[in-house]
Write a protein that holds these residues in place. Structure first.
Motif, PDB file in Angstrom:
ATOM      1  N   VAL A 102       0.806  -1.216   0.000  1.00 31.67           N
ATOM      2  CA  VAL A 102       0.000   0.000   0.000  1.00 31.67           C
ATOM      3  C   VAL A 102       0.844   1.274   0.000  1.00 31.67           C
ATOM      4  N   LEU A 103       2.125   1.170   0.312  1.00 32.12           N
ATOM      5  CA  LEU A 103       2.981   2.349   0.288  1.00 32.12           C
ATOM      6  C   LEU A 103       3.172   2.834  -1.142  1.00 32.12           C
ATOM      7  N   PRO A 104       3.408   4.148  -1.348  1.00 30.08           N
ATOM      8  CA  PRO A 104       3.697   4.656  -2.693  1.00 30.08           C
ATOM      9  C   PRO A 104       4.888   3.929  -3.316  1.00 30.08           C
ATOM     10  N   ASP A 105       4.914   3.859  -4.650  1.00 28.16           N
ATOM     11  CA  ASP A 105       5.936   3.092  -5.361  1.00 28.16           C
ATOM     12  C   ASP A 105       7.361   3.545  -5.035  1.00 28.16           C
ATOM     13  N   ARG A 106       7.547   4.811  -4.690  1.00 29.26           N
ATOM     14  CA  ARG A 106       8.884   5.335  -4.443  1.00 29.26           C
ATOM     15  C   ARG A 106       9.558   4.672  -3.240  1.00 29.26           C
ATOM     16  N   PHE A 107       8.769   4.003  -2.394  1.00 26.53           N
ATOM     17  CA  PHE A 107       9.324   3.411  -1.179  1.00 26.53           C
ATOM     18  C   PHE A 107       9.813   1.979  -1.367  1.00 26.53           C
ATOM     19  N   LEU A 108       9.723   1.437  -2.587  1.00 27.66           N
ATOM     20  CA  LEU A 108      10.251   0.112  -2.871  1.00 27.66           C
ATOM     21  C   LEU A 108      11.106   0.159  -4.121  1.00 27.66           C
ATOM     22  N   PRO A 109      12.199  -0.631  -4.177  1.00 23.39           N
ATOM     23  CA  PRO A 109      13.025  -0.662  -5.389  1.00 23.39           C
ATOM     24  C   PRO A 109      12.249  -1.261  -6.558  1.00 23.39           C
ATOM     25  N   GLU A 110      12.585  -0.839  -7.770  1.00 20.60           N
ATOM     26  CA  GLU A 110      11.899  -1.352  -8.951  1.00 20.60           C
ATOM     27  C   GLU A 110      12.449  -2.734  -9.331  1.00 20.60           C
ATOM     28  N   PRO A 111      11.598  -3.620  -9.871  1.00 21.21           N
ATOM     29  CA  PRO A 111      10.134  -3.499  -9.946  1.00 21.21           C
ATOM     30  C   PRO A 111       9.507  -3.631  -8.558  1.00 21.21           C
ATOM     31  N   GLU A 112       8.471  -2.839  -8.321  1.00 25.27           N
ATOM     32  CA  GLU A 112       7.908  -2.721  -6.978  1.00 25.27           C
ATOM     33  C   GLU A 112       7.327  -4.022  -6.434  1.00 25.27           C
TER      34      GLU A 112
END
Length: 224
Positions: free
Chosen positions: A35-45
């Motif tokens: 549920v966190l915005p994508d910016r808070f996980l390395p890609e690919p999310e």
């Protein structure tokens, strides 16, 4: 009363801890990551949450009810799961701190506090899992009483008269330890005994202090 009953449960062989609480904690962390915005996980999310979910399924299939398996591969599987959760949490904390410093995070105080709170809570649960996974060799080793010297000294260990004869530390006790360390920034009623335990608690307190200070300061700044 037999001789075995006179020995506290945490110092003798027991049936093994139920997997329910630790499993619920891992699922909660994965849900927060999703549920966190994508910016808070390395890609690919989806990669880290997907790997964490896959490892959790393997662990549950291999040992679904009580944690009493001591095979090395199973131990390493549990450590790998905690490691992936830690990597994801460390990345989220880094992105949060960077966004707060450079001002690229949302100017909506509610969203800002929500994201900050989710990262902080994830940090608490992950450290709780870490304490639980490493104390006296992990939950399976504790069930077999492999190591007599504790890494964390709980009140019930010092004063057995304050607890039932079958008391032994379980995941919720380590989660409580993590929460109080993250809020008080110091030990409360659980004392770290080994150097690695002291180092982990020190790192967690530092991370929690930085996150809380920056998130609150940024939210106040936005409100003004």
């Amino acid at each position: 009363m037999g001789d075995g009953d006179e020995v506290p449960a945490w110092r003798r062989r027991t049936a093994g801890e139920s997997r329910l609480a630790a499993t619920a904690a891992v699922i909660a962390i994965i849900a927060l990551q999703v549920v966190l915005p994508d910016r808070f996980l390395p890609e690919p999310e989806w990669l880290l949450p997907g790997l964490e979910g896959l490892l959790l399924v393997v662990v549950l299939v291999a040992n679904p009810v009580r944690i009493d398996r001591e095979e090395k591969w199973f131990r390493w599987l549990g450590l790998l799961l905690v490691g992936l959760l830690s990597v994801a949490t460390a990345y989220s904390a880094d992105r949060l701190v960077a966004g707060l410093i450079d001002g690229t995070l949302s100017d909506d105080p509610a969203r800002l506090l929500g994201s900050g709170g989710a990262v902080w809570l994830t940090n608490v649960v992950v450290f709780g899992l870490g304490y639980w996974e490493f104390d006296r060799g992990g939950p399976a080793a504790r069930a077999y009483a492999r190591k007599p010297l504790p890494d964390f000294m709980f009140v019930q260990m010092q004063n057995p008269d304050l607890a039932s004869a079958d008391w032994e530390p379980q995941f919720m006790d380590y989660l409580y330890l993590s929460f109080t360390n993250a809020t008080a920034f110091s030990p409360t009623d659980v004392m770290p005994m080994s150097r690695w335990a002291k180092a982990m608690m020190m790192v967690q307190s530092a991370i929690s202090l930085i996150l809380a200070a920056l998130v609150i300061a940024r939210a106040i700044n936005v409100l003004h």
